[in-house]
Design a protein around this motif. Structure first.
Motif, mmCIF file in Angstrom:
data_model
loop_
_atom_site.group_PDB
_atom_site.id
_atom_site.type_symbol
_atom_site.label_atom_id
_atom_site.label_comp_id
_atom_site.label_asym_id
_atom_site.label_seq_id
_atom_site.Cartn_x
_atom_site.Cartn_y
_atom_site.Cartn_z
ATOM 1 N N ASN A 274 0.824 -1.213 0.000
ATOM 2 C CA ASN A 274 0.000 0.000 0.000
ATOM 3 C C ASN A 274 0.858 1.263 0.000
ATOM 4 N N MET A 275 1.977 1.208 0.723
ATOM 5 C CA MET A 275 2.895 2.341 0.785
ATOM 6 C C MET A 275 3.499 2.632 -0.584
ATOM 7 N N ARG A 281 1.319 6.883 -6.942
ATOM 8 C CA ARG A 281 0.297 7.901 -7.242
ATOM 9 C C ARG A 281 0.834 9.310 -7.009
ATOM 10 N N ARG A 282 1.578 9.481 -5.931
ATOM 11 C CA ARG A 282 2.146 10.801 -5.623
ATOM 12 C C ARG A 282 3.189 11.198 -6.664
ATOM 13 N N GLU A 304 10.613 12.566 -1.916
ATOM 14 C CA GLU A 304 9.440 13.439 -1.789
ATOM 15 C C GLU A 304 8.133 12.762 -2.210
ATOM 16 N N ASP A 305 8.231 11.567 -2.800
ATOM 17 C CA ASP A 305 7.019 10.825 -3.160
ATOM 18 C C ASP A 305 6.472 10.021 -1.976
ATOM 19 N N PHE A 306 7.230 10.001 -0.883
ATOM 20 C CA PHE A 306 6.816 9.262 0.311
ATOM 21 C C PHE A 306 6.504 10.259 1.425
ATOM 22 N N HIS A 307 5.225 10.582 1.578
ATOM 23 C CA HIS A 307 4.780 11.543 2.601
ATOM 24 C C HIS A 307 4.239 10.769 3.797
ATOM 25 N N GLU A 309 4.148 11.350 7.007
ATOM 26 C CA GLU A 309 3.406 12.088 8.030
ATOM 27 C C GLU A 309 1.945 12.335 7.634
ATOM 28 N N SER A 310 1.716 12.538 6.348
ATOM 29 C CA SER A 310 0.348 12.827 5.886
ATOM 30 C C SER A 310 -0.267 11.666 5.119
#
Length: 315
Positions: A274-275, A281-282, A304-307, A309-310
């Motif tokens: 899922n991650m 998608r990001r 930067e494609d792995f956020h 925290e949000s």
């Protein structure tokens, strides 16, 4: 097979804990010549399949042991000796995403190839598939599922939920129907009950006669950080992406932290999938904003494609 000591071990049950300790049996091979390799092609085929998966070393050992038992039984039959059958019903205990369903599917296929099961299909079920709404409905639903599983494996996930309502709950009727089928049709299908370790131990303790009906018990521990990172790399490669070094470092830090805090509720490989899919998608949004459509840009997943925290993905 050597038995792993366990406070919940049952006499006669094989307790398999899926650690990654090298063992003598794992290192030994049956392939001493090309002729032997051809003779044991079913085992070789299964071992090749298992190599695709991270961990599962003890599953590989169990497969080899069951194969050897079946093959030697065939040799005994040819020599006019007794070759008794064994019940192969199993208990799988562990968190989500630790490979339980995958292993059940592989075992079904393996038993088909070894003529232990005639079809080798996997029928997945949960409480709602077994428990009815009125008296007699549960037994009917459960028998219908068992019928579908004939010649294959019936895999019941979160099996402990069948006992959550106590004596008056229809789940007890489902358990009784399953137990009867295990005895009456012992060699016509394989039943695998799966779920969280503590809940499954409690579930089995409610019926003293239940544990002994499952001669094979497997514990599926959470993956280590290194194993999860290997799963990350495998999934990224399979989808034809690449990770920057900074992204890899960020993921490792995050995975280490998540494993520590989530513990028994961590969804392991499922969370990794899922991650990765969220990051893809990001990345797509980022590329649209940048107007970057080169091959290199399309391949690369950046930090930067792995956020985290949000993120909407829950561990």
């Amino acid at each position: 097979m050597s038995q792993t000591p366990s406070s919940s071990s049952v006499k006669g049950r094989i307790n398999v804990i899926l650690h990654n300790k090298p063992n003598k049996m794992e290192e030994e091979t049956f392939f001493h010549s090309e002729e032997e390799r051809e003779k044991h092609y079913v085992l070789e085929k299964m071992e090749r399949e298992l190599k695709k998966y991270v961990g599962l070393d003890e599953v590989k050992r169990l497969i080899k042991e069951v194969y050897a038992w079946i093959y030697i039984n065939q040799c005994r039959t040819e020599q006019g000796l007794k070759a008794s059958k064994q019940a192969l019903h199993m208990i799988f205990k562990g968190n989500p995403g630790t490979g339980k369903t995958t292993v059940a599917r592989l075992i079904a296929r393996f038993f088909r190839d070894m003529n232990v099961l005639s079809k080798g299909q996997l029928i997945e079920a949960e409480r709602a598939d077994l428990v009815g709404e009125y008296i007699g409905h549960t037994a009917q639903k459960t028998r219908e599922l068992i019928k579908k599983a004939q010649g294959g494996v019936l895999f019941v996930d979160e099996a402990y939920s069948l006992a959550r309502g106590g004596e008056k709950d229809f789940g007890k009727e489902a358990i009784d129907t399953l137990v009867k089928a295990m005895e009456d049709q012992q060699h016509e299908f394989v039943l695998i009950l799966a779920g969280y370790s503590d809940e499954m131990d409690y579930f089995l303790s409610l019926n003293p006669g239940l544990p002994s009906r499952f001669p094979i018990a497997m514990d599926f521990p959470n993956y280590t950080t290194d194993q999860l990172m290997q799963i990350v790399k495998n999934m990224v490669k399979e989808r034809e992406y690449q990770l920057t070094k900074r992204a890899q470092h960020l993921i490792r830090e995050h995975v280490t932290k998540v494993r520590q805090y989530e513990g028994r509720t961590f969804s392991n490989g499922r969370y990794i999938r899922n991650m990765i899919e969220e990051a893809i998608r990001r990345q797509a949004v980022r590329l649209l904003q940048e107007g970057s459509y080169s091959r290199e840009a399309l391949l690369l997943l950046k930090a930067e494609d792995f956020h985290f925290e949000s993120s909407n993905v829950k561990p």
